[in-house]
Design a protein around this motif. Structure first.
Motif, mmCIF file in Angstrom:
data_model
loop_
_atom_site.group_PDB
_atom_site.id
_atom_site.type_symbol
_atom_site.label_atom_id
_atom_site.label_comp_id
_atom_site.label_asym_id
_atom_site.label_seq_id
_atom_site.Cartn_x
_atom_site.Cartn_y
_atom_site.Cartn_z
ATOM 1 N N SER A 1 0.918 -1.016 -0.061
ATOM 2 C CA SER A 1 0.081 0.050 0.049
ATOM 3 C C SER A 1 0.785 1.450 -0.042
ATOM 4 N N ILE A 2 1.728 1.327 0.765
ATOM 5 C CA ILE A 2 2.713 2.341 0.693
ATOM 6 C C ILE A 2 3.577 2.660 -0.390
ATOM 7 N N GLU A 3 3.961 1.599 -1.139
ATOM 8 C CA GLU A 3 4.565 1.603 -2.289
ATOM 9 C C GLU A 3 3.722 2.306 -3.348
ATOM 10 N N VAL B 1 -0.622 3.762 4.422
ATOM 11 C CA VAL B 1 -0.192 2.097 5.205
ATOM 12 C C VAL B 1 -1.554 1.068 4.881
ATOM 13 N N TRP B 2 -2.828 2.033 4.293
ATOM 14 C CA TRP B 2 -3.850 1.105 4.228
ATOM 15 C C TRP B 2 -4.146 1.276 2.617
ATOM 16 N N GLN B 3 -4.847 0.049 1.962
ATOM 17 C CA GLN B 3 -5.274 0.408 0.458
ATOM 18 C C GLN B 3 -6.652 0.799 0.697
ATOM 19 N N TRP C 1 0.478 18.302 8.804
ATOM 20 C CA TRP C 1 0.770 16.887 8.169
ATOM 21 C C TRP C 1 -0.322 15.907 8.655
ATOM 22 N N VAL C 2 -1.133 15.569 7.883
ATOM 23 C CA VAL C 2 -2.527 14.949 8.340
ATOM 24 C C VAL C 2 -1.996 13.350 8.550
ATOM 25 N N GLY C 3 -1.158 12.624 8.054
ATOM 26 C CA GLY C 3 -0.808 11.636 8.048
ATOM 27 C C GLY C 3 -1.890 10.330 7.621
ATOM 28 N N CYS C 4 -1.331 9.165 7.453
ATOM 29 C CA CYS C 4 -2.442 8.158 6.910
ATOM 30 C C CYS C 4 -3.629 7.659 7.828
ATOM 31 N N ALA C 5 -3.268 7.863 9.171
ATOM 32 C CA ALA C 5 -4.423 7.543 10.042
ATOM 33 C C ALA C 5 -5.291 8.726 9.964
ATOM 34 N N GLY C 6 -4.802 9.983 10.209
ATOM 35 C CA GLY C 6 -5.614 11.188 10.076
ATOM 36 C C GLY C 6 -6.460 11.512 8.895
ATOM 37 N N GLY D 1 3.274 0.329 18.166
ATOM 38 C CA GLY D 1 4.414 0.640 17.749
ATOM 39 C C GLY D 1 5.360 -0.200 16.924
ATOM 40 N N GLY D 2 6.318 0.158 16.193
ATOM 41 C CA GLY D 2 7.299 -0.856 15.589
ATOM 42 C C GLY D 2 6.450 -1.620 14.391
ATOM 43 N N ALA D 3 5.538 -1.040 13.862
ATOM 44 C CA ALA D 3 4.898 -1.854 12.853
ATOM 45 C C ALA D 3 3.715 -3.061 13.439
ATOM 46 N N GLN D 4 3.682 -2.833 14.823
ATOM 47 C CA GLN D 4 2.915 -3.956 15.570
ATOM 48 C C GLN D 4 1.383 -3.801 14.911
ATOM 49 N N MET D 5 1.158 -2.486 14.685
ATOM 50 C CA MET D 5 -0.307 -2.191 14.259
ATOM 51 C C MET D 5 -0.716 -2.894 13.146
ATOM 52 N N PHE D 6 0.100 -3.359 12.328
ATOM 53 C CA PHE D 6 -0.149 -4.001 10.883
ATOM 54 C C PHE D 6 -0.005 -5.317 10.893
#
Lengths: 451, 259
Positions: free
Chosen positions: A429-431, A436-438, B21-26, B189-194
């Motif tokens: 998704s990032i690429e 981070v999500w599609q 900067w909104v970010g992916c989550a935002g 954190g550390g990409a554990q979210m995913f």
């Protein structure tokens, strides 16, 4: 006679220690070169506050105070050790007693009070480890040698202190009955009452034996310590200082940059001149597969670790029952460095990699014993880390267990093309979509929710 | 109110004071989008001209880098740096401490030097300068505890700004046992979210929620979209989602000031 024994023993012990510590330095140099960010004033401030001053120990007050007694007693005892060496080599008795006047009983009394406090602290430490069984001392990685090691050191400390008080206590009594051989030391804060209490009424011959027993016990435990340390977690008494000195001056939030990948990407994007395609056909090894892929500093940290387990006791993964223990990561790095270093020094050409051009001389460059750090540390451990830095914050001697974990991940992801498959959609998704999500929405659709 | 992209600013010959900067989550997460909205309301209420990158924004690369995938990190990070350089961005504010950390601490080595603020830091500055007045009362008698995110707290040393704001909000503030530099991670954190957790006794967010429940809170205040998700999931697992609310600090201000 005893002079010759003492001098011979000293030569053997220091010769052996020189060899052992030399091997450790070579093991540290197995790591790749790294220039550590930092400046002199900052480094010395750390040495003073964190190493000498034990600032971070005091995040936990009770063990900090108990440890402080042992630490200061240890430092001060070095002064007495100077006299023991002079006496041992010169065949004299209490060389400084009649030379520095009142300073002598003051110094010895100071050592004695601290030794008494250290004695009590050591017993409390043994109690915490073996009877109270504090959780951080009974984790799986502490089974076997590490547990024995911790106890041996503490028992050694008790013997050392018993030596001091036998020697001084008997001496106080001998000063009265045989002043010609036993110069007056003045009043000693502990031995002047402990000596008569324990040994009062003993004849001169027995007292003399007790005094010699204490003297030899003390120095033999010291000699034992020196040659034992290279195998022990207790190395921190020396290595804490260089380790703290070489701590990285950098935000905790900044991971090591990988310039080779950065430049490859920049050249792909046409931002920099395409250099001689550095990556060529064979992909270089990214991250760390083995201790040779870690920085020398990571290995120094592994040798500095005294297995106190403060890192593990605050690790969110470990707290919730996952296998990851930051302490174990450091212990594994040390064990593997010992293994690799030992095998390389064996010179056994069996360990020369099949791909190597050099077939006759074994070195760090062509070493391959078919093992790696991944034989010590499982995927389950490295992938449970949340990078929260609690372990980094907790370490009293500025060890960073997170850095090697992330370097192992890099190897697994980039060179091994492995890692948790759950992550693949995130990477894709990032690429492809920059998120981070599609998600099919526009990135600024959220603003439609503004009224 | 209208949120403009930086491209729109440039097209009209204007320059925004700050980039949000909104970010992916935002941008995409249903819950975190509400935080973006709340923060945008605060910014416009004090008359700060701010821009977003909109579709030109890309993930900062934090989770990819921490997962170990440096290629993906470098690609998205360098792209972002080039975009921001082309718009001559100097100052950035973000409501995500992961974005904050990467923008602030990791982009410089890649060639991107910006002044970066976490939104709680900017809000705290605005309050100090008297530009943002908190109309108190809304949270009087409400028991509020605060969860330090690792990436704002332990990693970047910001413990005070969020607490100062909570103090202004006049809440009944109660600290958890593990706070500030000893704060416990939410587990994301550390990409554990995913990814799924490794085998263990419990989830990290459960551990943290149990600790926060000991303060008997009405509200758990947070500063990170991933922490918010984790804490809300943890509360749901404890069937406490109707008793305890998880809010970003900016949302509390919006509620207090009726924005």
């Amino acid at each position: 006679m005893s002079q010759i024994v003492f001098i011979l023993l000293s030569i053997i012990v220091f010769g052996l220690a020189f060899k052992q510590f030399g091997a450790i330095l070579k093991n540290i140099k197995l790591g790749r070169e790294e220039i550590i960010d930092g400046d002199q004033p900052w480094r010395w401030q750390n040495v003073l506050l964190v190493a000498f001053g034990q600032k971070k120990m005091f995040k936990r007050f009770i063990p900090a105070i108990l440890h402080l007694f042992i630490y200061v007693a240890f430092l001060m005892t070095q002064i007495e050790l100077i006299e023991i060496f002079i006496d041992g080599i010169g065949g004299v008795h209490r060389f400084f007693a009649d030379k520095i006047g009142l300073l002598y009983p003051v110094i010895i009394s100071f050592i004695e009070i601290l030794s008494l406090l250290a004695f009590v602290s050591t017993i409390i430490f043994l109690w915490r480890r073996n009877i109270l069984k504090l959780p951080r001392f009974i984790k799986p990685e502490m089974n076997g040698w590490p547990k024995l090691d911790g106890n041996l050191i503490l028992v050694g400390e008790l013997l050392l202190i018993i030596g001091i008080f036998s020697m001084n206590g008997a001496d106080v009594l001998l000063q009265k009955s045989d002043p010609a051989h036993y110069p007056d030391t003045g009043y000693l804060a502990v031995s002047s009452w402990l000596g008569p209490t324990l040994f009062g009424g003993f004849d001169v011959g027995t007292l003399h034996l007790i005094e010699r027993f204490g003297w030899w016990l003390h120095i033999l435990v010291v000699f034992g310590f020196i040659t034992y340390l290279p195998y022990s977690k207790h190395l921190h008494i020396f290595f804490a200082f260089p380790n703290v000195y070489f701590a990285k001056k950098r935000s905790r939030g900044e991971m090591n940059n990988m310039p080779e990948i950065m430049n490859e990407v920049k050249s792909m994007m046409g931002l920099i001149e395409e250099t001689e395609s550095e990556m060529g056909d064979d992909i270089p090894e990214f991250g760390a597969k083995d201790v040779t892929g870690l920085s020398w500093k990571n290995i120094l940290e592994a040798y500095t670790c005294t297995e106190c387990g403060r890192c593990t006791s605050v690790c969110p993964a470990n707290i919730t029952g996952k296998k990851l223990s930051p302490r174990k990561i450091m212990m594994d790095i040390r064990d593997r460095a010992e293994e690799v270093g030992g095998k390389i020094r064996s010179g056994n050409i069996e360990f020369i990699s099949d791909d190597s051009q050099e077939k006759n001389v074994l070195s760090k460059e062509n070493f391959d014993d078919g093992k790696s750090l991944f034989d010590y540390i499982s995927d389950e451990e490295i992938y449970a880390c949340t990078s929260c830095n609690a372990c980094v914050e907790a370490c009293p001697v500025l060890i960073n267990p997170l850095e090697p974990i992330l370097e192992l991940r890099r190897y697994d992801l980039l060179t091994n093309s492995a890692g948790p498959s759950d992550w693949l959609p995130m990477f894709n998704s990032i690429e492809n979509g920059g998120a981070v999500w599609q998600i099919p929405d526009n990135r600024d659709d959220w603003k439609n929710e503004l009224n | 109110m209208k949120v403009k992209t930086i491209a729109e600013y440039v097209a009209s010959g204007e320059k925004p004071e700050i980039l949000f900067w909104v970010g992916c989550a935002g941008s995409f997460d249903a819950r975190a989008k509400k935080v973006s909205v709340a923060f945008a309301k605060i910014l416009s209420s004090v008359g700060i001209s701010f821009a977003i990158l909109g579709n030109e924004e890309s993930c900062t690369g934090d989770p990819a880098r921490r997962a170990g995938n440096e290629f993906i990190f470098q690609m998205t990070a360098i792209q972002n740096i080039e975009t921001m350089k082309s718009y001559e961005v100097q100052k950035i504010v973000t409501a995500c401490p992961h974005c904050f950390n990467t923008l602030k601490n990791e982009y410089p080595k890649l060639g991107g030097e910006f002044t970066v603020l976490h939104h709680t830091q900017l809000i705290q500055q605005l309050i100090e300068e008297g530009k943002l007045k908190i109309e108190g009362g809304e949270f009087k008698g409400k028991r509020v505890t605060y969860h330090d995110s690792c990436y704002l707290g332990r990693i970047n040393g910001e413990y005070e700004a969020p607490r100062a704001i909570l103090n202004e909000l006049d809440t009944d503030f109660i600290e958890m046992d593990r706070k500030r530099e000893n704060g416990l991670c939410c587990g994301a954190g550390g990409a554990q979210m995913f990814k799924e957790d490794e085998p263990g006794d419990k989830r990290i967010n459960t551990e943290r929620v149990e600790e926060s429940l000991k303060t008997n809170p009405d509200i758990i205040a947070a500063n990170c979209p991933f922490c918010i998700t984790m804490l809300m999931d943890g509360l749901k697992a404890k069937e406490k989602q109707d008793d305890v609310m998880v809010y970003d600090i900016s949302e509390l201000i919006v509620q207090s000031n009726g924005l």
